[in-house]
Enzyme design. Sequence first.
Site, PDB file in Angstrom:
ATOM      1  N   ARG A  68      -5.135   0.244  -8.143  1.00 12.82           N
ATOM      2  CA  ARG A  68      -3.977  -0.056  -7.496  1.00 12.82           C
ATOM      3  C   ARG A  68      -3.776  -1.497  -7.322  1.00 12.82           C
ATOM      4  O   ARG A  68      -4.342  -2.174  -6.410  1.00 12.82           O
ATOM      5  CB  ARG A  68      -3.980   0.614  -6.111  1.00 12.82           C
ATOM      6  CG  ARG A  68      -3.865   2.231  -6.260  1.00 12.82           C
ATOM      7  CD  ARG A  68      -4.103   2.773  -4.833  1.00 12.82           C
ATOM      8  NE  ARG A  68      -4.375   4.382  -5.142  1.00 12.82           N
ATOM      9  CZ  ARG A  68      -4.489   5.003  -3.992  1.00 12.82           C
ATOM     10  NH1 ARG A  68      -4.434   4.573  -2.626  1.00 12.82           N
ATOM     11  NH2 ARG A  68      -4.959   6.368  -4.167  1.00 12.82           N
ATOM     12  N   HIS A 117      -0.429  12.387  -7.099  1.00 14.31           N
ATOM     13  CA  HIS A 117      -0.777  11.424  -5.886  1.00 14.31           C
ATOM     14  C   HIS A 117      -0.058  10.253  -5.689  1.00 14.31           C
ATOM     15  O   HIS A 117      -0.635   9.214  -5.454  1.00 14.31           O
ATOM     16  CB  HIS A 117      -2.474  10.867  -6.020  1.00 14.31           C
ATOM     17  CG  HIS A 117      -3.046  10.687  -4.655  1.00 14.31           C
ATOM     18  ND1 HIS A 117      -4.116  11.707  -4.293  1.00 14.31           N
ATOM     19  CD2 HIS A 117      -3.278   9.797  -3.856  1.00 14.31           C
ATOM     20  CE1 HIS A 117      -4.619  11.273  -3.057  1.00 14.31           C
ATOM     21  NE2 HIS A 117      -4.020  10.048  -2.874  1.00 14.31           N
ATOM     22  N   GLY A 162       6.381  11.499   0.501  1.00 10.89           N
ATOM     23  CA  GLY A 162       5.647  10.495   1.061  1.00 10.89           C
ATOM     24  C   GLY A 162       6.520   9.404   1.294  1.00 10.89           C
ATOM     25  O   GLY A 162       6.670   8.891   2.427  1.00 10.89           O
ATOM     26  N   ASP A 217       4.822  17.622  -4.332  1.00 13.43           N
ATOM     27  CA  ASP A 217       5.645  16.355  -3.824  1.00 13.43           C
ATOM     28  C   ASP A 217       5.872  15.216  -4.646  1.00 13.43           C
ATOM     29  O   ASP A 217       5.447  15.442  -6.008  1.00 13.43           O
ATOM     30  CB  ASP A 217       4.351  15.844  -2.848  1.00 13.43           C
ATOM     31  CG  ASP A 217       3.190  15.206  -3.228  1.00 13.43           C
ATOM     32  OD1 ASP A 217       3.254  14.617  -4.417  1.00 13.43           O
ATOM     33  OD2 ASP A 217       2.149  15.575  -2.819  1.00 13.43           O
ATOM     34  N   GLY A 218       6.721  14.163  -4.294  1.00 12.27           N
ATOM     35  CA  GLY A 218       7.156  13.258  -4.990  1.00 12.27           C
ATOM     36  C   GLY A 218       8.475  13.124  -5.272  1.00 12.27           C
ATOM     37  O   GLY A 218       9.101  12.959  -6.615  1.00 12.27           O
ATOM     38  N   TYR A 228       0.802  -1.194  -0.167  1.00 10.25           N
ATOM     39  CA  TYR A 228      -0.012  -0.157   0.050  1.00 10.25           C
ATOM     40  C   TYR A 228       0.927   1.256  -0.137  1.00 10.25           C
ATOM     41  O   TYR A 228       0.467   2.384  -0.907  1.00 10.25           O
ATOM     42  CB  TYR A 228      -0.781   0.076   1.369  1.00 10.25           C
ATOM     43  CG  TYR A 228      -1.982   1.066   1.111  1.00 10.25           C
ATOM     44  CD1 TYR A 228      -2.534   1.620   0.215  1.00 10.25           C
ATOM     45  CD2 TYR A 228      -1.696   2.155   2.492  1.00 10.25           C
ATOM     46  CE1 TYR A 228      -3.656   2.721   0.280  1.00 10.25           C
ATOM     47  CE2 TYR A 228      -2.282   3.473   2.598  1.00 10.25           C
ATOM     48  CZ  TYR A 228      -3.413   3.488   1.742  1.00 10.25           C
ATOM     49  OH  TYR A 228      -4.094   4.717   1.852  1.00 10.25           O
ATOM     50  N   LYS A 230      -4.896  20.714  -3.682  1.00 11.30           N
ATOM     51  CA  LYS A 230      -4.067  19.759  -3.821  1.00 11.30           C
ATOM     52  C   LYS A 230      -4.601  18.726  -5.453  1.00 11.30           C
ATOM     53  O   LYS A 230      -5.584  18.203  -5.224  1.00 11.30           O
ATOM     54  CB  LYS A 230      -3.833  18.885  -2.712  1.00 11.30           C
ATOM     55  CG  LYS A 230      -2.906  17.873  -2.960  1.00 11.30           C
ATOM     56  CD  LYS A 230      -2.754  17.104  -1.490  1.00 11.30           C
ATOM     57  CE  LYS A 230      -1.544  15.984  -1.381  1.00 11.30           C
ATOM     58  NZ  LYS A 230      -1.986  15.017  -2.287  1.00 11.30           N
ATOM     59  N   GLN A 270      -5.412  18.030   5.687  1.00 14.37           N
ATOM     60  CA  GLN A 270      -5.717  17.596   4.381  1.00 14.37           C
ATOM     61  C   GLN A 270      -7.266  16.902   4.628  1.00 14.37           C
ATOM     62  O   GLN A 270      -7.615  16.341   5.554  1.00 14.37           O
ATOM     63  CB  GLN A 270      -4.868  16.220   3.914  1.00 14.37           C
ATOM     64  CG  GLN A 270      -5.277  16.032   2.397  1.00 14.37           C
ATOM     65  CD  GLN A 270      -6.190  14.716   2.576  1.00 14.37           C
ATOM     66  OE1 GLN A 270      -6.261  14.009   3.696  1.00 14.37           O
ATOM     67  NE2 GLN A 270      -6.860  14.404   1.606  1.00 14.37           N
TER      68      GLN A 270
END
Length: 451
Positions: free
Chosen positions: A231, A344, A397, A375-376, A88, A320, A194
């Site tokens: 996913r 994401h 993350g 982000d990332g 996950y 976002k 968030q």
Amino acid sequence: VRPSGEDEDDDDDDDDDDARPEATDALTVRIAPSATMSDDLTDSAATRARARRVASRRVDRCARSASALTCATCARARWTVPKFAFDYLDGGADDEKALARASEAFDELEFHPSTCRGVDVADTTTSFMGHRDVECIFPAPTAGHALWSPRLGETASATACARQNRVFSLSTLGTRSPAEVTRETPTLRHKMFQVYVWKDRELMRDVLASAREAGFTSIALTTDLTHFGNRERDLRNGFSVPPKHSLRTALAALAAPRWTAEFLTSKRIKYALLRDLKRDGLLEGSSSIADFATRQFDATFSWEDAEWFRSQWDGPVALKGVLRADDARRARDAGYDAVWVTSHGARQLESAVAPVDALPSIRRALGDEAEIIYDGVMRGVDVVKAIARGATAVGVGKAYLYGLAAGGVRGVERAFDFLTRETKRAMALIGVKNVDELRARGNDVVRERRR
């Protein structure tokens, strides 16, 4: 494998198993089809071929970060938590091409350093969303921290942020509520909350009220989860929160005895704010986290709804999920104080543009003074590249969650230490003293590689 810049004596507690390279797992990837998967996944030949493709990309991602915290800490996290919890955290959408591309895009950017600039120690502090003079690297909001640290949950990451002058961002689907985070980490000064686009507007008002009462001063509205990404690792694992009792999850738990012992002696994993608001019944009837999102998140959410949401909070708010310049302008016109450039974690849309490639056009559309959160990233050099391309602050993350899974508070602190150390080093070597100078000289010191 030892992270770069780490002294040998820092890893006294690491054994050989902790440092097993990701390639080991990649060579033994097996996909167990489930009844919920499509026909092509249940076909054994197609399944094996897809496993090989995904495994190869995972090896490439690990190889790219082999000298950083990622390889060693990721390996430790992999053997510490059950497979369903690790996947996950680690996975992306579909064949995970967007996940690989988001990382590879940084390789197309190269430094053009200036010499004799007199940079002793680079300053990595910045200001964004009303948080003044904080570290430019912070944890992006992620759900379910108790999956990786059952006893501490989000308070482990919040504690690390309090000690290191970072903004802590808490997800609505955290396993600790805003009130719990505030109570358990009283020294935490910079708190962001968030929010998802719930179908229930009253629930959105209630979660904002809970954040306000707990002293959270800024908000991030996630708009790229109105539909849940495909996913496939989660589908194969039958992933849910809390983990459902099944033979598969039991076997995964037995393979992670330390995590299981902590899990059995800690409070039950739940979405804490929904529990506190007496809304944990929302989880009933959902067979998976994807089913839960489909039932509860508003797929019809529009710009008019975004304007309504902005009116519900009197402090800074970021939109976002922005990857286009026109959306960034629309967010600014709707009154948002910042836009958050993100895919994401490449967990939603396969083949989505790499966020770092979208940054320059968004910066040009908004101008030099606008706040842009990105982000990332997995490396400090990528933090530098993101800021040079237009980011005001950079969220991470996977990198800090590997640390959380591997070592709780200390693991999170070490993850941020590594990233900050790499960022300072890269800034000094290219000849910039602080974040403002890096942004001002960004197009000069970071350029696309010519072929």
